[in-house]
Motif scaffolding. Sequence first.
Motif, PDB file in Angstrom:
ATOM      1  N   UNK A 107      97.039  32.621  33.027  1.00  0.00           N
ATOM      2  CA  UNK A 107      97.873  33.687  33.561  1.00  0.00           C
ATOM      3  C   UNK A 107      97.855  33.576  35.068  1.00  0.00           C
ATOM      4  N   UNK A 108      96.662  32.807  35.634  1.00  0.00           N
ATOM      5  CA  UNK A 108      96.795  32.958  37.190  1.00  0.00           C
ATOM      6  C   UNK A 108      97.801  31.858  37.443  1.00  0.00           C
ATOM      7  N   UNK A 109      97.732  30.691  36.950  1.00  0.00           N
ATOM      8  CA  UNK A 109      98.664  29.538  37.269  1.00  0.00           C
ATOM      9  C   UNK A 109     100.267  30.266  37.007  1.00  0.00           C
ATOM     10  N   UNK A 116     104.217  37.372  40.369  1.00  0.00           N
ATOM     11  CA  UNK A 116     103.501  38.511  39.513  1.00  0.00           C
ATOM     12  C   UNK A 116     104.105  38.979  38.352  1.00  0.00           C
ATOM     13  N   UNK A 117     105.437  39.058  38.300  1.00  0.00           N
ATOM     14  CA  UNK A 117     106.183  39.496  36.986  1.00  0.00           C
ATOM     15  C   UNK A 117     106.494  38.389  36.066  1.00  0.00           C
TER      16      UNK A 117
END
Length: 444
Positions: A107-109, A116-117
């Motif tokens: 999710x971070x990658x 962010x969306x």
Amino acid sequence: MSDLPRRAVTRSAKLATLPLSFAGRAALGLGKRIGGKSAEMVAQEVQQRTAEQVFKVLGELKGGAMKLGQALSIFEAALPQEIAGPYRATLTKLQESAPPLPVSTVHKVLAEQLGDGWREHFLSFDDQPTAAASIGQVHKAVWHDGREVAVKIQYPGAGKALLGDFSQLARLGKLFGALLPGLDMKALLGELRERIAEELDYLREAEAQHAFALEFHEDPDFHVPDVVAANEMVLVTEWMEGTPLSRIISDGTQEQRDRAGLLFVRFLFCSPARVGMLHADPHPGNFRMLANGKLGVLDFGAVNRLPDGYPKAFGQLTRIFNQGDMETVTAGLRKEGFIRQDIEIDPDALRAFLAPYVEPTAVEEFTFSREWLQAQAASVADLRPTNVIRQLNLPPSYVLIHRVHAAGVGVLCQLGTTARFRDEVIRWVPGFADDPDDQPLAIG
């Protein structure tokens, strides 16, 4: 990422064991020679133990070290099974069983690369990967327009680890020079480094995959999923269902094996002529047999850009070899850089070494088998300094072509395919079919 050692000190320490161990064994060999063993026997023993250490260390590391090990597969084929077997098993495990990234890292990658969306791009996203390999992993998702897609995410830090290896490997030139005196190690490492940098660039991969997808759109034999979106570390492509080639290898009928093998060869040989690129990572995980009988192809991170198609010399020298003119073949190999200018080679030994590789092009129909491949490996399993394999060089321009041919023959032998491969070479490889302009080069 537990399976990708990224700390420079750790990787450097592992790579550093190579020259230290070699020096130690050389000293041991000197002692044995003083004690009465022949120089040739001692040299062979030192080379064999050094080879063990080389492949053990390269197999333990991902990244550039593993890529170098793959590029040296021509040497691996000459090693006894007790050395090469575990090495091949280690590479297979590394390639096929890489532990997945934690969901939080995925999710971070995605947030870093898509914003962010990032979830707004997808109707759904499966957090569990469907595949994991040496520099990235793949997730299944549904794009915002309803299409099923494959989302390829690069491991954080993979680029730094890969490229960092080459600084270390460059220091090992003398070691490989002792094992393979005919090899220009510096040039080989330089070429591999450039190719690895390309594999890390997902935008470049997207460009290549889109070109293949356009060329093979509605093709009767092949299907390539097109690119949906891409940036440097995330690649989104159309999803493709099909039976993995590995399952055809393990459970397919002979008819399925023959069909898959023929299409596999046709794809590799026709692509340079049709797309100007050669798919350079032909392991079974990148191919699927589709329900409509087509061969589906994935993963275009490693491609060899050949805007003029296959090198004409490749086809010419193969044809001339089949006609028996070893003098011209030897001169041609020297001109192409396979035999360095300061290396003398026995034409009869060279003929014996090359014959198995050329054999499938010399007959109307050929059957690849594991037994045939084992026989070829056994025929060159000789580590003495006079062995031809130790006198040959791998020119940088042929690094990826060699990688494709070595891996391709392995896949065909796993499939046990019987087909008219010579027809594909005649059709797609420049210089192989009789050419009036080339007749003075060959014995008629």
